[in-house]
Each structure stands twice: as structure tokens, then as C-alpha cells.
Design an enzyme around this catalytic site. Structure first.
Site, short mmCIF file in Angstrom:
data_model
loop_
_atom_site.label_atom_id
_atom_site.label_comp_id
_atom_site.label_asym_id
_atom_site.label_seq_id
_atom_site.Cartn_x
_atom_site.Cartn_y
_atom_site.Cartn_z
N SER A 40 0.87 -1.18 0.00
CA SER A 40 0.00 0.00 0.00
C SER A 40 0.90 1.23 0.00
O SER A 40 1.12 1.88 1.00
CB SER A 40 -0.95 -0.01 1.20
OG SER A 40 -0.30 0.30 2.40
N HIS A 147 -3.84 -5.66 3.18
CA HIS A 147 -3.02 -6.75 3.71
C HIS A 147 -3.85 -7.97 4.10
O HIS A 147 -3.32 -8.92 4.67
CB HIS A 147 -2.22 -6.28 4.94
CG HIS A 147 -1.17 -5.26 4.62
ND1 HIS A 147 -0.45 -4.59 5.59
CD2 HIS A 147 -0.70 -4.79 3.43
CE1 HIS A 147 0.40 -3.75 5.01
NE2 HIS A 147 0.26 -3.86 3.71
N GLN A 155 -6.25 -0.87 7.82
CA GLN A 155 -5.25 -1.87 7.41
C GLN A 155 -4.58 -2.59 8.59
O GLN A 155 -4.30 -3.78 8.51
CB GLN A 155 -4.19 -1.16 6.57
CG GLN A 155 -3.03 -2.01 6.11
CD GLN A 155 -2.07 -1.20 5.23
OE1 GLN A 155 -2.31 -1.00 4.05
NE2 GLN A 155 -0.99 -0.72 5.82
N GLU A 156 -4.31 -1.85 9.67
CA GLU A 156 -3.54 -2.44 10.75
C GLU A 156 -4.11 -2.10 12.11
O GLU A 156 -4.42 -0.94 12.38
CB GLU A 156 -2.09 -1.93 10.70
CG GLU A 156 -1.42 -2.24 9.37
CD GLU A 156 -0.04 -1.62 9.22
OE1 GLU A 156 0.53 -1.18 10.24
OE2 GLU A 156 0.45 -1.59 8.08
N GLU A 199 2.24 -9.22 7.38
CA GLU A 199 3.05 -8.69 8.48
C GLU A 199 2.89 -9.51 9.76
O GLU A 199 3.24 -9.07 10.84
CB GLU A 199 2.71 -7.22 8.73
CG GLU A 199 3.05 -6.34 7.53
CD GLU A 199 2.88 -4.85 7.79
OE1 GLU A 199 2.41 -4.48 8.89
OE2 GLU A 199 3.23 -4.08 6.89
N ASP A 234 -3.26 1.75 11.75
CA ASP A 234 -2.86 2.38 10.50
C ASP A 234 -4.06 2.24 9.56
O ASP A 234 -4.35 1.14 9.10
CB ASP A 234 -1.62 1.70 9.91
CG ASP A 234 -1.20 2.33 8.58
OD1 ASP A 234 -1.84 3.33 8.15
OD2 ASP A 234 -0.24 1.84 7.95
N GLU A 277 -2.39 6.27 12.23
CA GLU A 277 -1.60 6.56 11.03
C GLU A 277 -2.50 6.73 9.82
O GLU A 277 -3.46 5.97 9.64
CB GLU A 277 -0.61 5.39 10.84
CG GLU A 277 0.37 5.53 9.69
CD GLU A 277 1.28 4.29 9.61
OE1 GLU A 277 1.59 3.68 10.66
OE2 GLU A 277 1.66 3.92 8.49
N ASP A 303 2.24 8.65 6.98
CA ASP A 303 3.06 7.68 6.24
C ASP A 303 2.97 8.05 4.75
O ASP A 303 3.85 8.74 4.22
CB ASP A 303 2.56 6.26 6.53
CG ASP A 303 3.21 5.20 5.65
OD1 ASP A 303 4.19 5.50 4.96
OD2 ASP A 303 2.73 4.04 5.65
N LYS A 328 10.49 5.44 6.42
CA LYS A 328 10.79 4.23 5.64
C LYS A 328 11.88 4.58 4.63
O LYS A 328 11.61 5.28 3.64
CB LYS A 328 9.55 3.78 4.87
CG LYS A 328 8.42 3.22 5.73
CD LYS A 328 7.17 2.98 4.88
CE LYS A 328 6.08 2.25 5.65
NZ LYS A 328 4.77 2.29 4.94
N HIS A 356 9.29 -0.95 8.87
CA HIS A 356 9.49 -1.97 7.84
C HIS A 356 8.53 -1.71 6.68
O HIS A 356 7.76 -0.76 6.70
CB HIS A 356 9.18 -3.35 8.45
CG HIS A 356 7.73 -3.52 8.83
ND1 HIS A 356 7.14 -4.73 9.07
CD2 HIS A 356 6.74 -2.60 9.01
CE1 HIS A 356 5.88 -4.56 9.38
NE2 HIS A 356 5.60 -3.28 9.35
N ARG A 357 8.54 -2.59 5.68
CA ARG A 357 7.50 -2.63 4.64
C ARG A 357 6.79 -3.98 4.75
O ARG A 357 7.29 -4.91 5.37
CB ARG A 357 8.11 -2.49 3.23
CG ARG A 357 8.90 -1.25 2.97
CD ARG A 357 8.17 0.04 3.29
NE ARG A 357 6.90 0.24 2.62
CZ ARG A 357 6.68 1.11 1.64
NH1 ARG A 357 7.68 1.85 1.19
NH2 ARG A 357 5.47 1.28 1.12
N SER A 358 5.65 -4.10 4.09
CA SER A 358 4.95 -5.38 4.17
C SER A 358 5.73 -6.49 3.47
O SER A 358 5.64 -7.66 3.85
CB SER A 358 3.53 -5.26 3.61
OG SER A 358 3.54 -4.67 2.35
N LYS A 379 8.20 0.06 14.00
CA LYS A 379 7.02 -0.65 13.53
C LYS A 379 7.51 -1.79 12.65
O LYS A 379 8.04 -1.55 11.56
CB LYS A 379 6.16 0.34 12.73
CG LYS A 379 4.76 -0.10 12.49
CD LYS A 379 4.00 1.00 11.74
CE LYS A 379 2.72 0.45 11.17
NZ LYS A 379 2.37 1.11 9.92
P1 PGA Z 1 3.26 -1.23 2.88
O1 PGA Z 1 2.34 -0.88 4.12
O2 PGA Z 1 4.63 -1.60 3.34
O3 PGA Z 1 2.51 -2.35 2.24
O4 PGA Z 1 3.27 0.00 2.01
C1 PGA Z 1 2.79 -0.56 5.37
C2 PGA Z 1 2.15 0.72 5.85
O5 PGA Z 1 1.22 1.25 5.21
O6 PGA Z 1 2.58 1.22 6.89
ZN ZN Z 2 1.13 3.03 6.74
#
Ligand code: PGA
Ligand code: ZN
Length: 412
Positions: A40, A147, A155-156, A199, A234, A277, A303, A328, A356-358, A379
Site C-alpha cells: 500500500s 493486507h 489496514q492495521e 506482516e 494504520d 496513522e 506515512d 521508511k 518496515h515494509r509489508s 514498527k
Molecule cells: P506497505 O504498508 O509496506 O505495504 O506499504 C505498510 C504501511 O502502510 O505502513
Molecule cells: Zn502506513
């Protein structure tokens, strides 16, 4: 002195190909850096080079031909000169010529090789004169959005172990909550829904945000830690924003940005939401600010809003959009620019989240990055899946070996 730089194709945690770059000095010191990959992504992120089949051969070519040629002979400790050379060599705004994946993997490999050459831990080398700190983990243990395959739009769903004296205690308590969450999901929906997302979180068949927060509360209670965890989310809301109609499609309804402010406020009234987030789409600096001024006790964080780019962070600072930033390295492409972004946030009293990233590899570099820069948070997913635990285990190792304080005291 750099003798050789070489890229190879490796796998990330989704089974996609990514790039690993090796840097070798004349003295025979060698280390590597990997490029992670997002799902994402923010639309303003630096661009990774891939071929039509998803391979990263074009990025490998950038490294083996152009970057190797340009950086041979550089002192590996001159991180900033090296990064500026990479930026110049690329010459685009978004690193699309050499590829942000080629550049970030090189930049990280350079730093790791320099630390090794100097006989320093990576966090010590990165930190320089800074005070070190063990970051507070933001553990994403329940997934929705891009995800997951359920109907949750957020998402999270994150647990935050703030009330512990050490990182190890905080992390191990979090694993107990995580296990109780899995037990609850098994009881309510069946074991199949405890399969892990990208994740490491579970993705039960829920429909509404509140159901997920309720489940987290129950898991914390069952683990015997009532009142000891905060929650975070998030939203990654650009992914459920309907641009044509200017509305957010969530919980089976359509909401305007103003209605989303009420929505988030209500949730923050019911649950201890310390962290939020990307609550609005990635261009809406104003509503971020409105929500942040309303929810003073929540760290609203950007983000996709900033994509680790100082230019957009400055806009966020002007607008008072957020009290937090996601950092990131692969969103911007070099460590030097990542440090600049981090320092700009710090100077403006904005909380930092190294992330991190997914799609990740087993490289644990971001653990050292977070400790070295003295970041507030890290994170890096659920306490499961090797590419996530690699980071947690590295922090446990650092905490065990060095006397560095768990950074939970200055958060609220
Ligand atoms: P991504 O998502 O690594 O898939 O972009 C993580 C986030 O949105 O924090
Ligand atoms: Zn994010």
C-alpha cells in the site's frame, strides 16, 4: 576504500524478487543491504525498477554497471558524499532512472560495511554522538485493508506495550496478547482465520473497525494485562478513499472527511488509541491537522502523507498536520535523506516511527537504525514470521548486550 559493488536477485517475504547489494572494500570487508517492498504505497514514493515479470534485473544492472563504476574508490565512511553521488547519478526527482531499490540497497550496504570496517555495531556507527534508545514497538497483530482478505477497511490494528520497564518484558507480554488473540479468533471463527497475513497479523472475518478493537481489548484482558496496553491503527485510508465522490467507504457506509473526524473521535473515546496513522487520504493535510488538534492525546502520524520526504514534512509542519511521522528509507531512497527527514521531525518535536515494509527480507538493519537514531517507535509487524522477528531479535540482542534504556518514558 570501495573496491566493488554488486547486486543480486533474492526473495522477499512475499516470494517476490528484490535486490541485495554487496559492498566490498580493498581491505576485504564486505556487507550487504536489501530493498524491501510495500503493497500500500504512497503515490509520492521513490520508484523501484522492475521488469515486466516483477524481477529486479534492471535495478541489478544499475548497480553492476553504473553504481559500481561511480562509487569505486570512495571511502566507505563517506556516507553523505556517496548518497549525494547516487542522487546526482540518478538525476531524477523520484529515483526512477537507477531505481530506488538499487539505490537504497546500496546506501544501506555502504553503512553496514563502514560499521564493520570500523569495528562498530551498526547502531553505534549510525548514531554517532547521539544518545541511543530502545524504541517502543508498534505491533500490528490484526490485519485488514490491502493486507488481508476480510472486510475491514483499516489496514492495521496495533498493540503498544508502553507500561513496561524493558523492551524484552514489553515484547514478551505482547506475544501473550497475540496468542490470546489467536485463541479468541479460533474460538469465534475457526482456526483457518489464524493464518498469518503479510506482516504476521491474523485476519478474522470482521466487518467493522469497532469489532476489531473489541477483539484486541478481549485479548489484552485474557492475557491479564488490562490497562497496560495502548492501541494504534494504520488506516492507510488512501486505499478506501473514493476520490470521485470525495468520501471514505468504511463499515458499509460512505463518510465525508468531517464525518470521519467524528468516527475516529468516537473510537478514541471508547478505546485507548495512542496512535493513528494515515487517517485521511495522502493529500489532505488539512483534515489531518483538524483531527490532530481535536485528539490531543493521540499521535496522528503521516506515512503516505509524507513518504519520508522533507518537502512534504515541511508542509505538514506548517499545517500542524501530525504529531508523528513514519520513516521508511526505501520511500526516499538514501540513508542521508532518511536522516535529514528524521532530524527535521525531531527538531519539530514530532514523534518518529522507523518502519518496515509489508514485503521484507531477513535483514535486521532497521532495528539498528531505530536504536542508533534514538527513535521513539519501531514498527515491524507481529511477533511472528522470520523477517519480522529478525528485527525484534536484534533489539533483544542489543538490549541484552548494552545498557540502553527502553524509550517508553518520553512518549506521553
Ligand atoms: P506497505 O504498508 O509496506 O505495504 O506499504 C505498510 C504501511 O502502510 O505502513
Ligand atoms: Zn502506513
Amino acid at each position: 576504500i570501495i573496491k566493488k559493488i554488486k547486486g543480486i536477485e533474492i526473495l522477499d517475504s512475499r516470494g517476490n524478487r528484490t535486490i541485495r547489494v554487496f559492498v566490498e572494500t580493498e581491505g576485504g570487508i564486505k556487507s550487504f543491504g536489501d530493498a524491501p517492498a510495500g503493497a500500500s504505497k504512497g503515490s509520492r514514493e521513490a520508484i523501484e525498477l522492475r521488469d515486466s515479470k516483477g524481477g529486479v534485473k534492471p535495478a541489478i544492472d544499475s548497480v553492476n554497471y553504473f553504481i559500481n563504476d561511480a562509487l569505486r574508490g570512495f571511502d566507505v565512511r563517506r556516507q553523505e558524499d556517496i548518497d549525494r553521488t547516487l542522487i546526482q547519478l540518478d538525476g531524477t526527482d523520484n529515483k526512477s532512472k537507477l531505481g530506488a531499490n538499487a539505490i537504497i540497497a546500496t546506501s544501506i550496504a555502504v553503512a553496514k560495511t563502514a560499521a564493520k570496517a570500523l569495528g562498530l555495531e551498526i547502531f553505534q556507527y549510525i548514531g554517532g554522538g547521539r544518545k541511543h534508545r530502545i524504541p517502543v514497538p508498534l505491533l500490528n497483530i490484526l490485519n485488514g485493508g490491502l493486507h488481508a482478505g476480510n472486510n475491514l477497511k483499516i489496514q492495521e490494528f496495533i498493540i503498544i506495550p508502553l507500561k513496561f520497564n524493558k523492551f524484552s518484558e514489553a515484547l514478551f507480554a505482547s506475544t501473550e496478547v497475540y496468542k490470546q488473540l489467536k485463541n479468541l479468533v479460533t474460538e469465534k471463527f475457526g482456526k483457518i482465520y489464524t493464518a498469518l497475513g503479510d506482516e504476521g497479523g491474523v485476519s478474522p472475518p470482521l466487518n467493522k473497525t469497532e469489532e476489531a478493537l473489541e477483539l484486541l481489548s478481549d485479548a489484552v484482558k485474557k492475557a491479564g494485562y488490562e490497562g497496560e496496553f495502548f492501541f494504534g491503527m494504520d488506516a492507510a485510508s488512501s486505499d478506501f478513499y473514493n476520490e470521485k465522490e470525495g468520501v471514505y467507504e468504511i463499515d458499509g457506509t460512505k463518510k465525508s472527511a468531517e464525518e470521519m473526524i467524528d468516527y475516529y473521535s468516537e473510537l478514541a473515546g471508547k478505546y485507548p488509541i495512542l496512535y493513528l496513522e494515515d487517517p485521511f487520504n495522502e493529500n489532505d493535510f488539512e483534515h489531518f491537522a483538524e483531527l490532530q488538534s481535536k485528539l490531543k492525546n493521540t499521535i496522528i502520524t503521516g506515512d503516505d502523507l509524507y513518504t519520508t520526504n522533507v518537502k512534504y514534512l515541511k508542509k505538514g509542519i506548517e499545517n500542524k498536520s501530525t504529531r508523528g511521522v513514519i520513516v521508511k528509507p526505501n520511500q526516499i531512497g538514501t540513508l542521508t535523506e532518511t536522516y535529514e527527514f528524521f532530524d527535521t521531525a525531531r527538531e519539530n518535536s514530532i514523534k518518529t516511527v522507523i518502519s518496515h515494509r509489508s514485503g521484507e527480507t531477513e535483514d535486521n538493519f532497521i532495528a539498528d537504525l531505530a536504536v542508533g537514531l534514538n527513535s521513539d517507535f519501531i514498527k515491524t509487524g507481529a511477533p511472528a514470521r522470520g523477517e519480522r522477528t529478525a528485527k525484534y531479535n536484534r533489539i533483544l540482542e542489543i538490549e541484552n548486550e548494552y545498557e540502553i534504556e527502553y524509550g517508553n518514558k518520553n512518549i506521553i
